[in-house]
Design an enzyme around this catalytic site. Structure first.
Site: not given
Length: 445
Positions: A247, A258
Site C-alpha cells: 500500500f 471498502c
C-alpha cells in the site's frame, strides 16, 4: 459442517464457495432470484479470477447449493454466515437496514441451536443489536459472533483460503470452539477477542491501509516539487519492517467498496462518541483531491480542455475486478465533461458496470484500447490493467493525435518511454514528467 451464507455479493459468495472447497456443506442464499438462477447455471454475477471454476467444482461435488429460500437454509445449517451489504448512507454512516432485516428473518426461521457469524462490516455495537433482535423473535439458543473478512477484490479466493489472520469475536465459549474448528484449516493465526473489538479491528485495519495510500500520495506530490522519485522513496521506506512495502504505491487514490465506505463510517462512529477523528478526515480529503491531479496535468499540457478528445483507459477502481464503486474514473470523467472535453473510455471488464452508474453522461465507450486512444489529444491511464502495461508505447503514440500521456498508476518505465516522443506525466516521478526523462548524472569525484 453445514453452513448457510446469507448474501451472495463479493464477501458472501467467495466465503461460501471457499468454505465448500474445504469440505463443508454450504448453501448460499440471496433474495434476488435472477442471481440465484445465474449461479445455479454456473454463471457468476461478479468478476473474480478463479471463482467460476471453483463454483463448478464444488457444485458438481454436491457441497455447494444456491437458493432464495432462507428459512430452509437456516433450518439445515449449524452456522449462519451474515454477509449482507452495509452501504453508506448520505451522512457516511453504515446502512444497517438490510442486515437487520436478514437477522430478523433468520430468527424467525431458527428451529434449534445455531451460531450467527457476522462477516459484514458493521459499526461497533451492531452485533449486540443483532443479538437483541434475534432474542425478541426466537426462544432457541442462538450465539452471535463477529468474524470480519479481509479479502481483496481480484485476489479474493487467495485471501480467503490463505488469510493473514482470522479474527473471532464472541462471548460464547461453545460458539468460539466451533468457529475455531471451522477456520483452523485456513490458518493457525486465529485471534480470539470480544465482539466489539472484532468489529473495530475491521474498521481500524481498512482505515490504516487507506492512510498509507493517502500518505504516499502526499509524498508523491511533494516529490514532484522537490525532484525526488516516489517509487524509490517508497522502496526505501518499504524495507523498514515497521512500515512494510504494501500500500505504498502512489497513484490517483483508493476506491472500491471498502476503503471509502469504511473510512467514512469510522469517522461517524468516532463522532457518535464525541471524538473528532482529524487524521482520518484528512486521509479522505487527500484521497478525493488526488484524483483531480489528472485534470490539472491535462490542463498543463493542453490548456483549455473544451473540444479536446481525451482517452480513458481503466474504469474499475483496481485491476482484476469489474467493481466500479467509488472508482476515480467517475469524478475524473465527470470533470472532463464539465470542462467540455470529449471522452472515449475503455476497460477490459468493467465497462457495463460503469455505464449503469453514469447513464446520464455523454461518454463514448470503446471495445478496444486502440479504439479509445485513436485520434485522441491525450490518454489517461486510470487502472493498472496488465493489458495496458503490455501495450507497446510505440503503438500508443501512433494511435494518438498528439503524444500526450497521463499515467495515473505509474505503470510505464523509463526504458519503455526512452524511444518515444511522449509528453508524459506520472505520479511523483518528476524526472519523467513533461518529456524530460533523463536521470540526473552521477558526479565524478
Amino acid at each position: 459442517m453445514k453452513l448457510a451464507v446469507i448474501g451472495t455479493g463479493y464477501v458472501g459468495l467467495v466465503s461460501g464457495v471457499c468454505f465448500s472447497d474445504l469440505g463443508n456443506d454450504v448453501t448460499c442464499v440471496d433474495k434476488v432470484n435472477e442471481k440465484i438462477t445465474m449461479l445455479r447455471q454456473g454463471e457468476v454475477p461478479i468478476y473474480e479470477p478463479g471463482l467460476k471454476e471453483l463454483i463448478k467444482k464444488n457444485t458438481d461435488a454436491g457441497r455447494l447449493q444456491f437458493t432464495t429460500d432462507l428459512s430452509s437454509a437456516v433450518k439445515e445449517a449449524e452456522i449462519i454466515i451474515l454477509a449482507v451489504g452495509t452501504p453508506s448512507l448520505p451522512n457516511g454512516e453504515a446502512n444497517l437496514t438490510y442486515i437487520m432485516e436478514a437477522a430478523k428473518e433468520i430468527a424467525l426461521a431458527v428451529d434449534g441451536k445455531k451460531i450467527i457469524m457476522t462477516k459484514s462490516t458493521v459499526p461497533v455495537g451492531t452485533n449486540e443489536k443483532i443479538e437483541n433482535l434475534v432474542r425478541k423473535h426466537t426462544a432457541h439458543p442462538v450465539a452471535i459472533a463477529s468474524v470480519p473478512e479481509f479479502l481483496r477484490e481480484g485476489s479474493a479466493i487467495r485471501d480467503t483460503l490463505g488469510p493473514d489472520r482470522i479474527v473471532i469475536g464472541t462471548e460464547n465459549e461453545a460458539a468460539q470452539k466451533k468457529l475455531i474448528e471451522l477456520h483452523q484449516p485456513l490458518t493457525e493465526n486465529i485471534l480470539l477477542t470480544d465482539v466489539r473489538s472484532a468489529e473495530m479491528i475491521k474498521y481500524a485495519s481498512n482505515a490504516f491501509l487507506a492512510t498509507k495510500i493517502s500518505f504516499i500520495n502526499e509524498i508523491a506530490n511533494i516529490c514532484e516539487k522537490v525532484g525526488a522519485d516516489v517509487t524509490r522513496v517508497a522502496e526505501g521506506m518499504g524495507y523498514d519492517k515497521r512500515i512494510g512495502s504494501s500500500f505504498l504505491r502512489a497513484g490517483i487514490g483508493y476506491g472500491g467498496s471498502c476503503f471509502p465506505k469504511d473510512t467514512q463510517a469510522l469517522i461517524q462512529i468516532a463522532g457518535h462518541v464525541d471524538y473528532d477523528f482529524k487524521l482520518l478526515k484528512s486521509v479522505v480529503e487527500v484521497n478525493h483531491d488526488q484524483r483531480f491531479n489528472v485534470i490539472r496535468k491535462l490542463e498543463t499540457i493542453l490548456g483549455d480542455l473544451s473540444g479536446k478528445t481525451i482517452a480513458i483507459w481503466g474504469l474499475a477502481f483496481k485491476p482484476e475486478t469489474d467493481d466500479v464503486r467509488d472508482a476515480p474514473a467517475f469524478e475524473i470523467i465527470s470533470s472532463l465533461l464539465q470542462r467540455g472535453a470529449l471522452v472515449k473510455a475503455y476497460d477490459p471488464i468493467a465497462t457495463e458496470n460503469f455505464k449503469k452508474n453514469l447513464l446520464h453522461l455523454d461518454v463514448t465507450y470503446c471495445q478496444t484500447a486502440e479504439e479509445a486512444a485513436l485520434h485522441a489529444d491525450a490518454l489517461c491511464v486510470l487502472t493498472e490493467w496488465k493489458e495496458f502495461q503490455e501495450t507497446s508505447l510505440t503503438d500508443i503514440q501512433s494511435w494518438l493525435k498528439t503524444p500526450n500521456l497521463i499515467d495515473g498508476r505509474n505503470i510505464y518505465s523509463e526504458e519503455q518511454l526512452a524511444k518515444t516522443e511522449f509528453v508524459y506525466y506520472s505520479v511523483g516521478r518528476p524526472n519523467m514528467n513533461n518529456g524530460v526523462r533523463e536521470q540526473t548524472p552521477l558526479l565524478s569525484f
